[in-house]
Design a protein around this motif. Structure first.
Motif, PDB file in Angstrom:
ATOM      1  N   ASN A   1      28.466   0.751  35.645  1.00  0.00           N
ATOM      2  CA  ASN A   1      29.920   0.821  35.795  1.00  0.00           C
ATOM      3  C   ASN A   1      30.356  -0.079  36.942  1.00  0.00           C
ATOM      4  O   ASN A   1      29.790  -0.033  38.033  1.00  0.00           O
ATOM      5  CB  ASN A   1      30.355   2.256  36.090  1.00  0.00           C
ATOM      6  CG  ASN A   1      30.255   3.146  34.864  1.00  0.00           C
ATOM      7  OD1 ASN A   1      30.260   2.659  33.743  1.00  0.00           O
ATOM      8  ND2 ASN A   1      30.159   4.451  35.063  1.00  0.00           N
ATOM      9  N   GLY A   2      31.384  -0.913  36.675  1.00  0.00           N
ATOM     10  CA  GLY A   2      31.889  -1.787  37.715  1.00  0.00           C
ATOM     11  C   GLY A   2      31.183  -3.129  37.795  1.00  0.00           C
ATOM     12  O   GLY A   2      31.520  -3.964  38.643  1.00  0.00           O
ATOM     13  N   SER A   3      30.205  -3.376  36.917  1.00  0.00           N
ATOM     14  CA  SER A   3      29.449  -4.638  36.981  1.00  0.00           C
ATOM     15  C   SER A   3      30.231  -5.814  36.400  1.00  0.00           C
ATOM     16  O   SER A   3      29.905  -6.972  36.667  1.00  0.00           O
ATOM     17  CB  SER A   3      28.111  -4.499  36.241  1.00  0.00           C
ATOM     18  OG  SER A   3      28.330  -4.193  34.869  1.00  0.00           O
TER      19      SER A   3
ATOM     20  N   SER B   1      39.118   7.052  45.636  1.00  0.00           N
ATOM     21  CA  SER B   1      38.590   5.683  45.713  1.00  0.00           C
ATOM     22  C   SER B   1      37.304   5.494  44.917  1.00  0.00           C
ATOM     23  O   SER B   1      36.777   4.387  44.852  1.00  0.00           O
ATOM     24  CB  SER B   1      38.321   5.315  47.181  1.00  0.00           C
ATOM     25  OG  SER B   1      37.195   6.033  47.683  1.00  0.00           O
ATOM     26  N   LEU B   2      36.789   6.563  44.281  1.00  0.00           N
ATOM     27  CA  LEU B   2      35.494   6.495  43.604  1.00  0.00           C
ATOM     28  C   LEU B   2      35.611   5.844  42.226  1.00  0.00           C
ATOM     29  O   LEU B   2      36.633   5.976  41.548  1.00  0.00           O
ATOM     30  CB  LEU B   2      34.903   7.896  43.454  1.00  0.00           C
ATOM     31  CG  LEU B   2      34.678   8.704  44.740  1.00  0.00           C
ATOM     32  CD1 LEU B   2      34.091  10.067  44.410  1.00  0.00           C
ATOM     33  CD2 LEU B   2      33.766   7.957  45.701  1.00  0.00           C
ATOM     34  N   SER B   3      34.518   5.182  41.807  1.00  0.00           N
ATOM     35  CA  SER B   3      34.443   4.642  40.442  1.00  0.00           C
ATOM     36  C   SER B   3      34.180   5.801  39.477  1.00  0.00           C
ATOM     37  O   SER B   3      33.944   6.937  39.908  1.00  0.00           O
ATOM     38  CB  SER B   3      33.311   3.622  40.338  1.00  0.00           C
ATOM     39  OG  SER B   3      32.043   4.272  40.479  1.00  0.00           O
ATOM     40  N   GLY B   4      34.189   5.492  38.175  1.00  0.00           N
ATOM     41  CA  GLY B   4      33.968   6.544  37.182  1.00  0.00           C
ATOM     42  C   GLY B   4      32.625   7.230  37.346  1.00  0.00           C
ATOM     43  O   GLY B   4      32.529   8.459  37.322  1.00  0.00           O
TER      44      GLY B   4
ATOM     45  N   GLU C   1      30.695   7.270  40.069  1.00  0.00           N
ATOM     46  CA  GLU C   1      30.650   7.973  41.354  1.00  0.00           C
ATOM     47  C   GLU C   1      31.418   9.291  41.270  1.00  0.00           C
ATOM     48  O   GLU C   1      30.981  10.310  41.813  1.00  0.00           O
ATOM     49  CB  GLU C   1      31.248   7.089  42.451  1.00  0.00           C
ATOM     50  CG  GLU C   1      30.398   5.889  42.805  1.00  0.00           C
ATOM     51  CD  GLU C   1      31.125   4.904  43.696  1.00  0.00           C
ATOM     52  OE1 GLU C   1      30.452   4.177  44.439  1.00  0.00           O
ATOM     53  OE2 GLU C   1      32.386   4.853  43.640  1.00  0.00           O
ATOM     54  N   ARG C   2      32.553   9.261  40.601  1.00  0.00           N
ATOM     55  CA  ARG C   2      33.346  10.482  40.457  1.00  0.00           C
ATOM     56  C   ARG C   2      32.567  11.539  39.681  1.00  0.00           C
ATOM     57  O   ARG C   2      32.608  12.726  40.017  1.00  0.00           O
ATOM     58  CB  ARG C   2      34.666  10.170  39.742  1.00  0.00           C
ATOM     59  CG  ARG C   2      35.620  11.355  39.692  1.00  0.00           C
ATOM     60  CD  ARG C   2      36.893  11.033  38.936  1.00  0.00           C
ATOM     61  NE  ARG C   2      37.797  12.162  38.966  1.00  0.00           N
ATOM     62  CZ  ARG C   2      38.719  12.355  39.902  1.00  0.00           C
ATOM     63  NH1 ARG C   2      38.857  11.489  40.888  1.00  0.00           N
ATOM     64  NH2 ARG C   2      39.507  13.424  39.872  1.00  0.00           N
TER      65      ARG C   2
ATOM     66  N   ASN D   1      32.156   7.583  29.074  1.00  0.00           N
ATOM     67  CA  ASN D   1      32.489   6.631  30.147  1.00  0.00           C
ATOM     68  C   ASN D   1      31.385   6.456  31.182  1.00  0.00           C
ATOM     69  O   ASN D   1      31.613   5.876  32.244  1.00  0.00           O
ATOM     70  CB  ASN D   1      33.784   7.054  30.859  1.00  0.00           C
ATOM     71  CG  ASN D   1      34.956   7.177  29.900  1.00  0.00           C
ATOM     72  OD1 ASN D   1      35.192   6.277  29.100  1.00  0.00           O
ATOM     73  ND2 ASN D   1      35.651   8.295  29.954  1.00  0.00           N
TER      74      ASN D   1
END
Length: 521
Positions: free
Chosen positions: A39-41, A448-451, A453-454, A480
């Motif tokens: 995620n986020g890459s 502020s967390l990504s999916g 991390e959340r 997700n």
């Protein structure tokens, strides 16, 4: 016209200055390509660059013709008619005008070669399980899963040269997933799909992995990609061990060289003090010894520097995808222990009669709208049943699909502190470290967390809640999540010793966590 999707020297940076890709060159030819990464890459960003929805900061993107792009979260105006979403409204109206005898040249131009549009449209809708959907229906009358399938149908009708799909099976039930899988398997042109759906990724011809601002292509499906990565990582780990040994050896040799030089210096000083040779000769010998010592020291220091650089290079090759760890022995539920008994009619869905004993692992499956979420909320007492009752014999907690059990305005530590007041700050931080929140990262605000991390923060908060849950209820937990996060969740649930009820359409995930019983609604 090019027969492939090509990115040439493409760089892309977000307006806030965060770079995603730098001088990326990539060619994607005919066949099915699975786009994977954490995620986020940058997977969705890359797909949007290919689709022309984002403009590269530098470089160029070349496409073979019309592109069909299905975004991850398809948003449609609820008042739009189905035929408008499918893009066939004008053609249908023109055909109707021709049939009524009021046709103009403009009508014939609109129709072109699409005289069979009604039949083709109906055939594609039927193929995607939308046989009950009317063309004059409003989009707002369809479910989220039906809208995703409708968006795919619109692309298939256009017959694009390349099809770009972003998480097309998210939030789809098993039947809808299978229909999408069938379309992907049958596609004969260029197809690029971002997905963490393992079954879908078994249908692709190659995997493109987005990692560290770069894209690496692997031939074969998901299994071939995972094998190739594991082989490369095993080689990287061997190389790392060899580099670590070399650094230790070079440090040892540098120390030993220093000891030898010190001994020679002491011997030379002794000879000087005893004046056994002429001063000129002894001074020359001393100068020669100092020069030799300097070269010797520089030689070993240089070898150590080279070994340290080699170690850094070896470390970069080893992936640091740490796994979350769940170590909660107090969650153990002995075999034969009553966990849950429900004999009720939930507010939505069919009657349920279920008795859970011991550390059972139950998969809750069924089509969207069959009542899975309602049943989970009925079990926890959040939603009273229409009739009957649900009786819990152990502490239970629900991880909802929306992950809305966290306070976005608080830090991760403060969220845990709310549900575990007896734990000290050090104890909370030590336990959060098992979920990869170490040091100051545990103080980050949840908003502020990504999916991914959340999700980890929500799971940590859930499992650290007092009293510790001995029945864990999860609602579509892999939605997700990237492949690495799903792997981490799988390992966490394998370590959990309580009972589980998991609502999910992800069959490989359910099998991997050791489901002992399947309950279909």
């Amino acid at each position: 016209m090019s027969s492939s999707l090509t990115l040439s020297d493409v760089s892309f940076t977000w307006p806030d200055g965060v770079p995603v890709f730098e001088r990326l060159s990539l060619t994607i030819g005919t066949g099915r390509t699975g786009l994977v990464g954490t995620n986020g890459s940058g997977k969705s960003t890359l797909l949007r660059l290919l689709a022309g929805r984002l403009r590269a900061t530098t470089g160029s993107v070349t496409a073979p013709g019309e592109l069909g792009y299905l975004p991850q979260n398809l948003v449609l105006d609820t008042d739009r008619r189905v035929d408008d979403v499918l893009g066939v409204t004008a053609v249908r109206a023109a055909i109707k005008a021709v049939e009524s005898g009021t046709a103009t040249e403009e009508h014939f131009a609109t129709i072109g070669d699409n005289w069979d549009v009604e039949e083709r449209t109906r055939a594609i809708l039927d193929r995607l399980g939308l046989d009950a959907v009317r063309l004059d229906q409003r989009a707002g009358e369809l479910s989220g899963g039906e809208l995703t399938l409708l968006g795919l149908a619109a692309l298939l009708l256009r017959r694009p040269a390349a099809l770009l799909l972003d998480e097309p099976t998210n939030n789809l039930d098993l039947r809808a997933r299978e229909l999408v899988h069938r379309e992907v398997a049958a596609w004969g042109g260029i197809l690029v799909v971002v997905s963490h759906d393992r079954e879908l990724l078994r249908l692709v011809d190659r995997i493109a992995e987005v990692r560290d601002h770069e894209v690496t292509l692997y031939g074969g499906d998901l299994a071939a990609y995972e094998h190739a990565v594991e082989v490369a990582q095993e080689a990287a780990r061997r190389h790392l061990r060899a580099a670590e040994s070399d650094v230790k050896r070079q440090k040892r040799e540098l120390i030993e060289a220093g000891i030898k030089l010190a001994r020679r210096a002491r011997y030379g000083q002794k000879m000087w003090d005893q004046k056994r040779e002429p001063k000129v000769r002894m001074r020359k010998r001393q100068e020669d010894a100092q020069i030799a010592a300097g070269k010797h020291r520089n030689l070993h220091a240089g070898r150590l520097d080279d070994a340290v650089e080699a170690l850094k290079a070896a470390e970069d090759l080893v992936r640091e995808d740490a796994e979350i760890r769940v170590e909660l022995p107090e969650t153990t539920v002995p075999r034969g222990t009553d966990v849950l008994r429900i004999d009720a009619v939930p507010r939505f869905g069919p009657p349920v009669n279920l008795h859970v004993m011991g550390p059972e692992r139950i998969a809750l499956v069924g089509p969207n709208g069959s009542g899975k979420t309602t049943l989970l909320r009925t079990i926890t007492g959040e939603l009273p049943p229409k009739s009957g009752e649900a009786e819990l014999f152990v502490p239970a907690r629900l991880l909802p699909q929306r992950l809305d059990i966290l306070d976005d305005t608080l830090s991760i530590v403060d969220n845990v502190r709310l549900v575990a007041p007896s734990l000290t700050d050090n104890e909370i931080r030590a336990r959060l470290a098992r979920f990869l929140f170490r040091g100051t990262t545990a103080d980050r605000e949840v908003a502020s967390l990504s999916g991914g991390e959340r999700f980890r923060a929500a799971l940590a908060t859930l499992l650290l809640t007092e009293p510790t849950p001995r029945l864990l209820l999860l609602d579509e937990p892999t939605n997700n999540l990237d492949l690495a996060s799903v792997r981490r969740l799988t390992e966490a649930l394998r370590a959990y010793r309580g009972a589980l009820i998991v609502a999910s359409h992800d069959r490989p995930f359910l099998k991997d966590i050791g489901v002992t019983r399947w309950l279909e609604l």
